[in-house]
Design a protein around this motif. Structure first.
Motif, short mmCIF file in Angstrom:
data_model
loop_
_atom_site.label_atom_id
_atom_site.label_comp_id
_atom_site.label_asym_id
_atom_site.label_seq_id
_atom_site.Cartn_x
_atom_site.Cartn_y
_atom_site.Cartn_z
N UNK A 6 43.79 57.76 -2.79
CA UNK A 6 42.84 56.75 -3.62
C UNK A 6 41.26 57.27 -3.48
N UNK A 7 41.00 57.69 -2.03
CA UNK A 7 39.66 58.29 -1.79
C UNK A 7 38.98 59.27 -2.70
N UNK A 8 39.92 60.08 -2.88
CA UNK A 8 39.81 61.49 -3.68
C UNK A 8 39.73 61.03 -5.08
N UNK A 9 40.58 60.03 -5.45
CA UNK A 9 40.52 59.58 -6.93
C UNK A 9 39.03 58.96 -7.34
N UNK A 10 38.74 58.15 -6.16
CA UNK A 10 37.34 57.39 -6.38
C UNK A 10 36.50 58.41 -6.33
N UNK A 60 32.21 67.74 -8.12
CA UNK A 60 32.60 67.45 -6.96
C UNK A 60 33.73 68.35 -6.28
N UNK A 61 33.54 69.11 -5.06
CA UNK A 61 34.18 69.93 -4.44
C UNK A 61 34.88 69.28 -2.99
N UNK A 62 35.95 68.86 -2.98
CA UNK A 62 36.35 68.31 -1.72
C UNK A 62 36.87 69.39 -0.93
N UNK A 63 36.09 69.37 0.28
CA UNK A 63 36.53 70.58 1.30
C UNK A 63 37.78 70.17 2.16
N UNK A 64 37.68 69.02 2.60
CA UNK A 64 38.89 68.53 3.67
C UNK A 64 38.81 67.02 3.23
N UNK A 72 39.66 56.70 5.79
CA UNK A 72 39.74 57.76 5.25
C UNK A 72 38.49 58.69 5.42
N UNK A 73 38.55 59.85 5.63
CA UNK A 73 37.22 60.73 5.93
C UNK A 73 37.42 61.93 4.88
N UNK A 74 36.31 62.12 4.13
CA UNK A 74 36.16 63.35 3.09
C UNK A 74 34.87 64.12 3.60
N UNK A 75 35.05 65.46 3.47
CA UNK A 75 33.75 66.20 3.54
C UNK A 75 33.76 66.92 1.81
N UNK A 76 32.75 66.72 1.44
CA UNK A 76 32.49 67.10 -0.07
C UNK A 76 31.51 67.51 -0.55
N UNK A 77 31.36 68.51 -1.26
CA UNK A 77 30.15 69.16 -1.83
C UNK A 77 29.97 68.72 -3.25
N UNK A 78 28.61 67.77 -3.43
CA UNK A 78 28.61 67.12 -4.74
C UNK A 78 27.47 67.95 -5.39
N UNK A 79 27.31 68.18 -6.52
CA UNK A 79 26.09 68.38 -7.38
C UNK A 79 25.83 67.32 -8.52
N UNK A 90 32.08 61.33 4.27
CA UNK A 90 32.15 60.15 3.90
C UNK A 90 33.39 59.55 4.40
N UNK A 91 33.16 58.14 4.82
CA UNK A 91 34.30 57.35 5.37
C UNK A 91 34.67 56.12 4.19
N UNK A 92 35.77 56.01 3.67
CA UNK A 92 36.25 55.19 2.61
C UNK A 92 36.77 54.11 3.07
N UNK A 93 36.54 52.68 2.65
CA UNK A 93 37.57 51.53 2.41
C UNK A 93 37.78 51.30 1.29
N UNK A 94 39.11 51.32 1.03
CA UNK A 94 39.72 51.30 -0.63
C UNK A 94 40.46 50.00 -0.48
N UNK A 95 40.65 49.47 -1.72
CA UNK A 95 41.26 48.32 -1.92
C UNK A 95 42.66 48.49 -1.78
N UNK A 96 43.23 47.52 -0.96
CA UNK A 96 44.71 47.71 -0.45
C UNK A 96 45.53 47.51 -1.59
N UNK A 97 46.82 48.24 -1.28
CA UNK A 97 47.86 47.99 -2.42
C UNK A 97 48.30 46.65 -2.67
N UNK A 98 48.57 46.44 -4.05
CA UNK A 98 49.11 44.84 -4.43
C UNK A 98 50.57 44.87 -4.28
#
Length: 98
Positions: A6-10, A60-64, A72-79, A90-98
């Motif tokens: 979800x975090x990567x999709x966001x 967006x290039x997600x490193x890890x 969820x924690x993402x390390x990302x290179x943005x332009x 980034x630390x992400x708080x995402x919508x919970x599954x329904x």
């Protein structure tokens, strides 16, 4: 879909401009940790919309990515719209599954 997926999709909505997907994935009370953007889901969606209209595409290039429970924690290179590469963790708080 896992929270990591979800975090990567966001984050990918910065590239795709998919506002509906961003709204679907953002949690109530979303807090933005990048000071270049306003906080909250509405500000995130506005950023996605604005970047989609920019003459230079955002990349967006997600490193890890790591998932620990509901965090969820993402390390990302943005332009963002050709503004130059920026690295974010980034630390992400995402919508919970329904």
């Amino acid at each position: 879909m896992t929270n990591k997926e979800k975090a990567l999709a966001l984050i990918e909505t910065f590239v795709s401009g998919d506002i509906a997907k961003a709204k679907e994935l953002l949690a109530t009370g979303y807090i933005q940790h990048n000071l270049a953007f306003g906080t909250g889901a509405d500000a995130f969606v506005a950023a996605v919309e604005g970047l989609a209209q920019a003459p230079v595409k955002t990349t967006v290039n997600n490193i890890r990515s790591f998932e620990d429970g509901d965090k969820v924690f993402l390390q990302t290179v943005y332009n963002f719209a050709g503004a130059g590469e920026q690295t974010r963790i980034r630390r992400a708080r995402l919508a919970s599954e329904s």
